[in-house]
Structure formats: C-alpha cells, structure tokens
Scaffold this motif. Structure first.
Motif, PDB file in Angstrom:
ATOM      1  N   UNK A  21      29.039   6.796  38.547  1.00  0.00           N
ATOM      2  CA  UNK A  21      30.252   6.701  39.357  1.00  0.00           C
ATOM      3  C   UNK A  21      31.357   7.506  38.691  1.00  0.00           C
ATOM      4  N   UNK A  22      32.248   8.041  39.510  1.00  0.00           N
ATOM      5  CA  UNK A  22      33.395   8.766  38.984  1.00  0.00           C
ATOM      6  C   UNK A  22      34.595   8.464  39.867  1.00  0.00           C
ATOM      7  N   UNK A  23      35.614   7.874  39.282  1.00  0.00           N
ATOM      8  CA  UNK A  23      36.820   7.519  40.019  1.00  0.00           C
ATOM      9  C   UNK A  23      37.968   8.427  39.610  1.00  0.00           C
ATOM     10  N   UNK A  24      38.603   9.016  40.596  1.00  0.00           N
ATOM     11  CA  UNK A  24      39.773   9.852  40.351  1.00  0.00           C
ATOM     12  C   UNK A  24      41.030   9.020  40.574  1.00  0.00           C
ATOM     13  N   UNK A  25      41.988   9.164  39.671  1.00  0.00           N
ATOM     14  CA  UNK A  25      43.227   8.407  39.794  1.00  0.00           C
ATOM     15  C   UNK A  25      44.406   9.250  39.346  1.00  0.00           C
ATOM     16  N   UNK A  26      45.599   8.811  39.741  1.00  0.00           N
ATOM     17  CA  UNK A  26      46.804   9.521  39.347  1.00  0.00           C
ATOM     18  C   UNK A  26      47.543  10.080  40.544  1.00  0.00           C
ATOM     19  N   UNK A  27      48.293  11.142  40.307  1.00  0.00           N
ATOM     20  CA  UNK A  27      49.161  11.734  41.328  1.00  0.00           C
ATOM     21  C   UNK A  27      48.372  12.671  42.240  1.00  0.00           C
ATOM     22  N   UNK A  28      47.540  12.065  43.083  1.00  0.00           N
ATOM     23  CA  UNK A  28      46.636  12.828  43.940  1.00  0.00           C
ATOM     24  C   UNK A  28      47.138  12.814  45.370  1.00  0.00           C
ATOM     25  N   UNK A  29      47.276  13.990  45.956  1.00  0.00           N
ATOM     26  CA  UNK A  29      47.612  14.084  47.367  1.00  0.00           C
ATOM     27  C   UNK A  29      46.340  14.097  48.210  1.00  0.00           C
ATOM     28  N   UNK A  30      45.409  14.936  47.823  1.00  0.00           N
ATOM     29  CA  UNK A  30      44.133  15.000  48.534  1.00  0.00           C
ATOM     30  C   UNK A  30      43.066  15.571  47.615  1.00  0.00           C
ATOM     31  N   UNK A  31      41.821  15.203  47.910  1.00  0.00           N
ATOM     32  CA  UNK A  31      40.693  15.707  47.141  1.00  0.00           C
ATOM     33  C   UNK A  31      39.793  16.489  48.076  1.00  0.00           C
ATOM     34  N   UNK A  32      39.431  17.668  47.689  1.00  0.00           N
ATOM     35  CA  UNK A  32      38.543  18.487  48.496  1.00  0.00           C
ATOM     36  C   UNK A  32      37.100  18.278  48.053  1.00  0.00           C
ATOM     37  N   UNK A  33      36.601  19.112  47.197  1.00  0.00           N
ATOM     38  CA  UNK A  33      35.222  18.987  46.749  1.00  0.00           C
ATOM     39  C   UNK A  33      35.150  18.122  45.490  1.00  0.00           C
ATOM     40  N   UNK A  34      34.167  17.227  45.445  1.00  0.00           N
ATOM     41  CA  UNK A  34      33.848  16.477  44.238  1.00  0.00           C
ATOM     42  C   UNK A  34      32.391  16.742  43.902  1.00  0.00           C
ATOM     43  N   UNK A  35      32.084  16.701  42.627  1.00  0.00           N
ATOM     44  CA  UNK A  35      30.709  16.997  42.270  1.00  0.00           C
ATOM     45  C   UNK A  35      30.328  16.551  40.885  1.00  0.00           C
ATOM     46  N   UNK A  36      29.070  16.758  40.586  1.00  0.00           N
ATOM     47  CA  UNK A  36      28.505  16.431  39.284  1.00  0.00           C
ATOM     48  C   UNK A  36      27.868  17.673  38.682  1.00  0.00           C
ATOM     49  N   UNK A  37      28.103  17.845  37.401  1.00  0.00           N
ATOM     50  CA  UNK A  37      27.496  18.921  36.609  1.00  0.00           C
ATOM     51  C   UNK A  37      26.855  18.263  35.396  1.00  0.00           C
ATOM     52  N   UNK A  38      25.968  18.987  34.747  1.00  0.00           N
ATOM     53  CA  UNK A  38      25.362  18.443  33.538  1.00  0.00           C
ATOM     54  C   UNK A  38      25.172  19.543  32.493  1.00  0.00           C
ATOM     55  N   UNK A  39      25.142  19.099  31.250  1.00  0.00           N
ATOM     56  CA  UNK A  39      24.938  20.033  30.148  1.00  0.00           C
ATOM     57  C   UNK A  39      24.003  19.404  29.135  1.00  0.00           C
ATOM     58  N   UNK A  40      22.852  20.028  28.980  1.00  0.00           N
ATOM     59  CA  UNK A  40      21.879  19.590  27.990  1.00  0.00           C
ATOM     60  C   UNK A  40      22.157  20.317  26.678  1.00  0.00           C
TER      61      UNK A  40
END
Length: 121
Positions: A21-40
C-alpha cells in the motif's frame, strides 16, 4: 509538503502473496499517475506497474498476470497485489506519483521511501 508512505513489504516464500500500500498525504490538489517501481541489488530501478486517475493500467512484462495495481482516489492510495511471487521479485519497491500541489499550477513527481520485498526459494 507531500509524503508517500509505503507499507506491506516483508519476507515470503516463493508462490506466496503480498499486498503493498502507498498513501499520499499533504498539500495535494490532484494526483494523476501513481505507480510502483522496484530496484534489486546491483540493478537499475524499473517500472512494475502504473495506474492513471481514470483507471488505465500498465504492467511490466515480468509481472503481468501475477501482480494487480489498484487505486482508491478518495484515499489517495495505491495498492499492489502480488501473487505467485518468485525469488526474482526480490527488491525494494518504491511508490511514485505525479501530482499537482495545492496553490501551484505545476505537476511534480514524488517517491516514497521504499519497502523491502524478499521472496525465498
């Protein structure tokens, strides 16, 4: 100030499942794209999955059919359901968001701090 906070990582055996899960918080007007990345270890950060505000999704070939990305726009939260996990899925998973900050006309890109996913064979 905007924060992305991930949770749900851990250790799991091959074939098992985890939900990030990933929750965005703070001074947000709108969110466009959200995603997941990984690094091994020793590798570059790579795209896992992204989802637009309208619900369109895109997945890396390596996770298609096993991972599902979903989003709750009312909670500014994105999820990653990971099934049939493999040892090669072991990595630090990072949340990412393109969003417009309150009081500005610009879109900014933010990263979470990362959460470790370890899949044992």
């Amino acid at each position: 100030q905007v924060q992305l906070v991930e949770s749900g990582g851990g250790l799991v055996q091959a074939g098992g499942s985890l939900r990030l899960s990933c929750a965005a918080s703070g001074s947000i007007f709108s969110i466009n794209v959200m995603g997941w990345y990984r690094q091994a270890p020793g590798k570059q950060r790579e795209l896992v999955a992204v989802i637009t505000g309208g619900g369109s999704t895109n997945y890396a070939d390596a996770v298609k059919g096993r991972f599902t990305i979903a989003r709750d726009t009312t909670k500014n939260t994105v999820y990653l359901q990971m099934n049939s996990l493999k040892p090669e899925d072991t990595a630090v998973y990072y949340c990412n968001a393109d969003l417009v900050v309150l009081g500005t006309p610009r879109q900014y890109n933010y990263w979470g701090q990362g959460t470790q996913v370890t899949v044992s064979s």
